[in-house]
Design a protein around this motif. Structure first.
Motif, PDB file in Angstrom:
ATOM      1  N   UNK A 280       0.805  -1.221   0.000  1.00 43.20           N
ATOM      2  CA  UNK A 280       0.000   0.000   0.000  1.00 43.20           C
ATOM      3  C   UNK A 280       0.840   1.273   0.000  1.00 43.20           C
ATOM      4  N   UNK A 281       2.117   1.186   0.443  1.00 47.37           N
ATOM      5  CA  UNK A 281       2.971   2.377   0.409  1.00 47.37           C
ATOM      6  C   UNK A 281       3.134   2.877  -1.024  1.00 47.37           C
ATOM      7  N   UNK A 287      -2.195   8.462   1.377  1.00 55.98           N
ATOM      8  CA  UNK A 287      -2.604   8.149   2.738  1.00 55.98           C
ATOM      9  C   UNK A 287      -1.439   7.600   3.557  1.00 55.98           C
ATOM     10  N   UNK A 288      -0.671   6.702   2.989  1.00 58.90           N
ATOM     11  CA  UNK A 288       0.355   5.986   3.736  1.00 58.90           C
ATOM     12  C   UNK A 288       1.563   6.870   4.073  1.00 58.90           C
ATOM     13  N   UNK A 289       2.033   7.649   3.095  1.00 58.07           N
ATOM     14  CA  UNK A 289       3.270   8.419   3.264  1.00 58.07           C
ATOM     15  C   UNK A 289       2.992   9.914   3.402  1.00 58.07           C
ATOM     16  N   UNK A 290       2.082  10.428   2.590  1.00 58.78           N
ATOM     17  CA  UNK A 290       1.794  11.853   2.615  1.00 58.78           C
ATOM     18  C   UNK A 290       2.625  12.604   1.594  1.00 58.78           C
ATOM     19  N   UNK A 291       2.773  13.906   1.808  1.00 56.80           N
ATOM     20  CA  UNK A 291       3.526  14.754   0.889  1.00 56.80           C
ATOM     21  C   UNK A 291       4.260  15.817   1.699  1.00 56.80           C
ATOM     22  N   UNK A 292       4.801  16.828   1.018  1.00 55.94           N
ATOM     23  CA  UNK A 292       5.519  17.892   1.717  1.00 55.94           C
ATOM     24  C   UNK A 292       4.597  18.665   2.662  1.00 55.94           C
ATOM     25  N   UNK A 293       3.324  18.786   2.292  1.00 54.84           N
ATOM     26  CA  UNK A 293       2.387  19.565   3.101  1.00 54.84           C
ATOM     27  C   UNK A 293       1.536  18.719   4.033  1.00 54.84           C
ATOM     28  N   UNK A 294       1.605  17.406   3.886  1.00 57.07           N
ATOM     29  CA  UNK A 294       0.700  16.539   4.643  1.00 57.07           C
ATOM     30  C   UNK A 294       1.415  15.261   5.040  1.00 57.07           C
ATOM     31  N   UNK A 295       1.405  14.947   6.317  1.00 50.83           N
ATOM     32  CA  UNK A 295       2.049  13.741   6.800  1.00 50.83           C
ATOM     33  C   UNK A 295       1.095  12.557   6.709  1.00 50.83           C
ATOM     34  N   UNK A 296       1.587  11.452   6.179  1.00 51.66           N
ATOM     35  CA  UNK A 296       0.777  10.254   6.043  1.00 51.66           C
ATOM     36  C   UNK A 296       0.607   9.530   7.374  1.00 51.66           C
ATOM     37  N   UNK A 297      -0.217   8.505   7.356  1.00 48.34           N
ATOM     38  CA  UNK A 297      -0.582   7.787   8.569  1.00 48.34           C
ATOM     39  C   UNK A 297       0.349   6.604   8.863  1.00 48.34           C
TER      40      UNK A 297
END
Length: 307
Positions: A280-281, A287-297
């Protein structure tokens, strides 16, 4: 209490009217992450209840927006979880039998536009919201009555309590699938015929209609939890139900999430290791990793941070 309740809502209504007037005169309602291409239209909003505070926006989403959200989610659905009242961990439960997935914040222009529109309607900043969750209910699937505010301290540390929920219906449902408020003040006075399910007759209920959005508040104006906000999703009897949920906190959820991840390299869901092993990564990096502006779970299981 009712007197101040009334005054508070008069002020909110006045603020809404001022913003709408400004927009008509050519001003722009600024949001931290942009503005919605669709202006807030107060004529489409109906007040359903004061206990709990609940409002219905007819045609909040276009049919194309509904279909787009379903398309984004369709191949990434997992069994829905609930938060454990003691630990705050996400666990499986027969209380909730739907499937779902989380989009990334501002994942694309459509998602960002909807998020800005929600902020304009609720007067709650975009950064206070969680990622949008897309849910799918098949025949017989449901979500038993529950509260959206938290009982555990762990979740309360991430932006505080959820103050409001915006539930957007992405499809029509032939029968069943209503949103029901068992403790609402209007549960006995709402007229219901045979088109309502037996579950819906146990409280004040809202039928899912494609494009409509339901806004309700889980906290009182004094920030105490509102037990009247108890709500559930009635079992689908015929057809299927698609919906999108936006939970909004009293403080910035983005900042709290960033601080949490920067402090510890942890997974935010106990299923992260299993999902990572299943690939799933790579399949669902938003969702799993996120991006520069958003941290994944699931950053720990995806090995994008070190503990």
């Amino acid at each position: 209490m009712d007197h101040w309740y009334f005054i508070g809502f008069l002020l909110l209504i006045l603020l809404h009217l001022c913003l709408v007037s400004a927009e008509i005169n050519g001003s722009v309602l600024e949001m931290k992450r942009g503005t919605s291409s669709v202006p807030f239209d107060p004529t489409r909003v109906t007040q359903l209840s004061w206990h709990p505070r609940a409002f219905l926006y007819k045609g909040f989403l276009s049919s194309e927006e509904c279909d787009h959200l379903i398309t984004l989610a369709k191949d990434k659905l997992e069994k829905s979880m609930v938060a454990d009242n003691e630990s705050g961990d996400s666990i499986e439960s027969e209380v909730r039998t739907s499937s779902g997935m989380f989009l990334q914040k501002a994942q694309d222009e459509v998602v960002a536009d909807i998020e800005a529109r929600i902020a304009a309607w609720t007067f709650l900043p975009v950064e206070n919201g969680e990622s949008m969750q897309i849910l799918h209910y098949e025949n017989g699937q449901k979500y038993e009555p529950h509260f959206d505010y938290f009982h555990d301290k762990a979740n309360q540390e991430l932006g505080g309590h959820r103050i409001a929920t915006v539930l957007m219906y992405l499809s029509d449902v032939e029968s069943g699938g209503e949103t029901v408020f068992p403790n609402a003040e209007g549960k006995l006075s709402q007229p219901k015929d045979d088109s309502w399910s037996d579950c819906a007759k146990n409280g004040y209920a809202v039928k899912p209609r494609k494009g409509d959005a339901l806004l309700f508040f889980s906290l009182h104006l004094d920030a105490t939890t509102d037990s009247d906000s108890l709500h559930g999703s009635c079992p689908v009897i015929k057809g299927e139900k698609w919906s999108a949920t936006k939970w909004i906190h009293v403080r910035s959820f983005d900042t709290a999430k960033r601080q949490s991840v920067n402090r510890d390299c942890v997974d935010e869901n106990e299923n992260c290791a299993t999902w990572a092993s299943a690939g799933e990564c790579e399949k669902n990096p938003s969702y799993m990793i996120g991006s520069e502006d958003y941290y994944g779970y699931c950053r720990k299981s995806c090995k994008v941070c070190s503990s």
